[in-house]
Design a protein around this motif. Structure first.
Motif, PDB file in Angstrom:
ATOM      1  N   MET A   1      80.950  30.482  64.114  1.00  0.00           N
ATOM      2  CA  MET A   1      80.671  31.212  62.871  1.00  0.00           C
ATOM      3  C   MET A   1      81.644  30.779  61.780  1.00  0.00           C
ATOM      4  N   SER A   2      81.113  30.507  60.583  1.00  0.00           N
ATOM      5  CA  SER A   2      81.945  30.021  59.487  1.00  0.00           C
ATOM      6  C   SER A   2      82.898  31.104  58.988  1.00  0.00           C
ATOM      7  N   LYS A   3      84.112  30.685  58.662  1.00  0.00           N
ATOM      8  CA  LYS A   3      85.093  31.593  58.073  1.00  0.00           C
ATOM      9  C   LYS A   3      84.849  31.789  56.578  1.00  0.00           C
ATOM     10  N   GLY A   4      83.921  31.013  56.021  1.00  0.00           N
ATOM     11  CA  GLY A   4      83.633  31.100  54.597  1.00  0.00           C
ATOM     12  C   GLY A   4      83.633  29.731  53.958  1.00  0.00           C
ATOM     13  N   ARG A   5      83.273  29.702  52.681  1.00  0.00           N
ATOM     14  CA  ARG A   5      83.161  28.429  51.959  1.00  0.00           C
ATOM     15  C   ARG A   5      84.382  28.243  51.063  1.00  0.00           C
ATOM     16  N   VAL A   6      84.936  27.027  51.117  1.00  0.00           N
ATOM     17  CA  VAL A   6      86.137  26.681  50.359  1.00  0.00           C
ATOM     18  C   VAL A   6      85.790  25.619  49.328  1.00  0.00           C
ATOM     19  N   CYS A   7      86.270  25.783  48.100  1.00  0.00           N
ATOM     20  CA  CYS A   7      86.200  24.733  47.097  1.00  0.00           C
ATOM     21  C   CYS A   7      87.550  24.034  47.096  1.00  0.00           C
ATOM     22  N   LEU A   8      87.560  22.775  47.513  1.00  0.00           N
ATOM     23  CA  LEU A   8      88.805  22.016  47.678  1.00  0.00           C
ATOM     24  C   LEU A   8      88.964  21.000  46.552  1.00  0.00           C
ATOM     25  N   ALA A   9      90.116  21.036  45.867  1.00  0.00           N
ATOM     26  CA  ALA A   9      90.453  19.996  44.899  1.00  0.00           C
ATOM     27  C   ALA A   9      90.706  18.721  45.687  1.00  0.00           C
ATOM     28  N   TYR A  10      89.822  17.743  45.512  1.00  0.00           N
ATOM     29  CA  TYR A  10      89.807  16.579  46.398  1.00  0.00           C
ATOM     30  C   TYR A  10      89.951  15.285  45.597  1.00  0.00           C
ATOM     31  N   SER A  11      90.934  14.484  45.978  1.00  0.00           N
ATOM     32  CA  SER A  11      91.162  13.210  45.295  1.00  0.00           C
ATOM     33  C   SER A  11      90.696  12.020  46.113  1.00  0.00           C
ATOM     34  N   GLY A  12      90.486  12.230  47.408  1.00  0.00           N
ATOM     35  CA  GLY A  12      90.106  11.124  48.278  1.00  0.00           C
ATOM     36  C   GLY A  12      91.282  10.450  48.937  1.00  0.00           C
ATOM     37  N   GLY A  13      92.496  10.880  48.610  1.00  0.00           N
ATOM     38  CA  GLY A  13      93.685  10.295  49.209  1.00  0.00           C
ATOM     39  C   GLY A  13      93.978  10.853  50.591  1.00  0.00           C
ATOM     40  N   LEU A  14      95.069  10.407  51.167  1.00  0.00           N
ATOM     41  CA  LEU A  14      95.429  10.803  52.530  1.00  0.00           C
ATOM     42  C   LEU A  14      95.627  12.311  52.655  1.00  0.00           C
TER      43      LEU A  14
END
Length: 412
Positions: free
Chosen positions: A1-14
């Motif tokens: 079961m999902s804990k919820g939806r997250v909007c992640l600031a994503y750059s594509g880096g490591l």
């Protein structure tokens, strides 16, 4: 079961790729977000990587116009500067990115926001809380279960190998960079030694002044009520706000204008060494300052400089854009720009910029006749006698008291 939806600031880096996969492993659904603030980025490649790693969606919003029109324009209006040198390039972009990210999170029904900033970064979260007080924030680099697992870069690389996270084969620069349409910043790594000279290859937004052209570039910046309305160089004329900044960036780049290397005092109390090259805004600020000298009332300018400019700059630096005090101060800044209309001619040459002249047909408070040493029309030298007498009343009393106390000013 999902804990919820997250909007992640994503750059594509490591770092953010690790956070993405880690959040998925913790049972969250993730929408990856990237704001286009003018950085040199392969946005399609970042999207492909996010979706391959398991992101539910990837959203990129072009924020360049919002950034220039809503924030950079105000920075120019108040001649914003932090600790006399830093033109706030990174800090100016943060509220625009945060506002966009909130929009995306709300659209995708995200209960959480997440980012890859370390414990020293506060700007994003202050903005998030102001914009949507009910949204929850997941800051992995402040979560014990995350930082116990990832002690440093080697742990991140090990996790990447175990989870098939692509890692760039390009050697990582020995410093951290942040780029947008305003500037590029460089910090950390070898720059943490404040006496280490930045290598020549560090500077991306400005040519080395020694390699700049041997002939100056002359150009003009036109203002309408404090806003840049046009930039002209040679036979090129640009009126769009975003394109005007880009043209100023190009002029500054070619002539090596806009480099700053400082040790600054951060909001949380630490000192930090930062290197910045900010070509276009450096030129815009110089032009604006020069025009204000011609058209702005002296006492208004004094009040603006002593309060509004320094306060607005510090609020932006500290991440307080979405605050009542920023709104209050900014209204005063906009008000005092009603007469700042005119043209400034400048020259850029080998790391420096110079004002060649300024003019205004709208509100010129300068009188060539009154200022002339060859004319007494409209001004009586005798009037100065009374002016001096009035101004000297308290100084005379001060001098008499000093002599009475045996401490004449001549000996101080």
């Amino acid at each position: 079961m999902s804990k919820g939806r997250v909007c992640l600031a994503y750059s594509g880096g490591l770092d953010t790729s690790t956070i993405l996969v880690w959040l998925l492993q913790q049972g969250y659904q993730v929408v990856c977000y990237l704001g286009d603030v003018g950085q040199d980025e392969d946005f399609a490649a970042v999207e492909a990587k996010a979706l391959k790693l398991g992101a539910e969606a990837f959203v990129c919003e072009n924020l360049q116009r919002e950034l220039v029109d809503d924030v950079v324009s105000r920075a120019i209006m108040c001649n914003a500067i932090f600790e006399d040198q830093y033109l706030l390039g990174t800090a100016l972009a943060r509220p625009i990115i945060a506002r966009s990210m909130i929009r995306v999170a709300e659209k995708h029904n995200c209960a959480y926001l997440s980012h890859g900033a370390t414990g020293k970064g506060v700007r994003f979260e202050l903005a998030f809380i102001a914009l949507n007080p009910s949204i929850q924030i997941l800051a992995p680099w402040r979560m014990p279960e995350f930082i116990e697992k990832f002690q440093g870069r080697n742990d991140l690389l090990k996790f990447a190998a175990e989870n098939n996270i692509p890692v760039s084969s390009t050697p990582k620069a020995p410093w951290s960079m942040d780029e947008n349409i305003i500037h590029t910043s460089y910090e950390a790594g070898i720059l943490e030694d404040p006496d280490h000279t930045p290598p020549k290859e560090l500077w991306m937004r400005t040519k080395d002044p020694q390699d700049a052209p041997n002939e100056p570039t002359e150009f003009s910046v036109h203002f309408e009520k404090g806003l840049i309305s046009k930039v002209v160089v040679g036979d090129k004329e640009v009126t769009d706000s975003v394109e005007s900044l880009k043209l100023l960036n190009k002029i500054g780049y070619e002539n090596g204008v806009g480099r700053v290397d400082i040790v600054e005092n951060r909001f949380i109390g630490l000192k930090s060494r930062g290197c910045y090259d900010t070509p276009g805004l450096t030129l815009a600020r110089l032009a604006h300052l020069s025009l204000e000298g011609l058209v702005m009332d002296g006492r208004v300018r004094e009040l603006r400089d002593q309060f509004s400019s320094i306060t607005w700059s510090r609020l932006i630096y500290n991440g307080m854009y979405f605050s009542p005090e920023r709104e209050f101060v900014e209204n005063s800044v906009v008000f005092c720009q009603h007469n700042v209309t005119g043209v400034v001619r400048l020259s850029a040459y080998k790391g420096h910029a110079y004002v060649l002249g300024r003019s205004s047909n709208a509100s010129n408070l300068y009188s060539e006749q009154d200022a002339s040493m060859d004319s007494l029309e409209g001004f009586s030298p005798m009037d100065t006698t009374g002016f001096i007498a009035i101004q000297a009343i308290r100084l005379k009393k001060y001098g008499e008291q000093k002599i009475k106390d045996g401490q004449p000013l001549s000996k101080s």
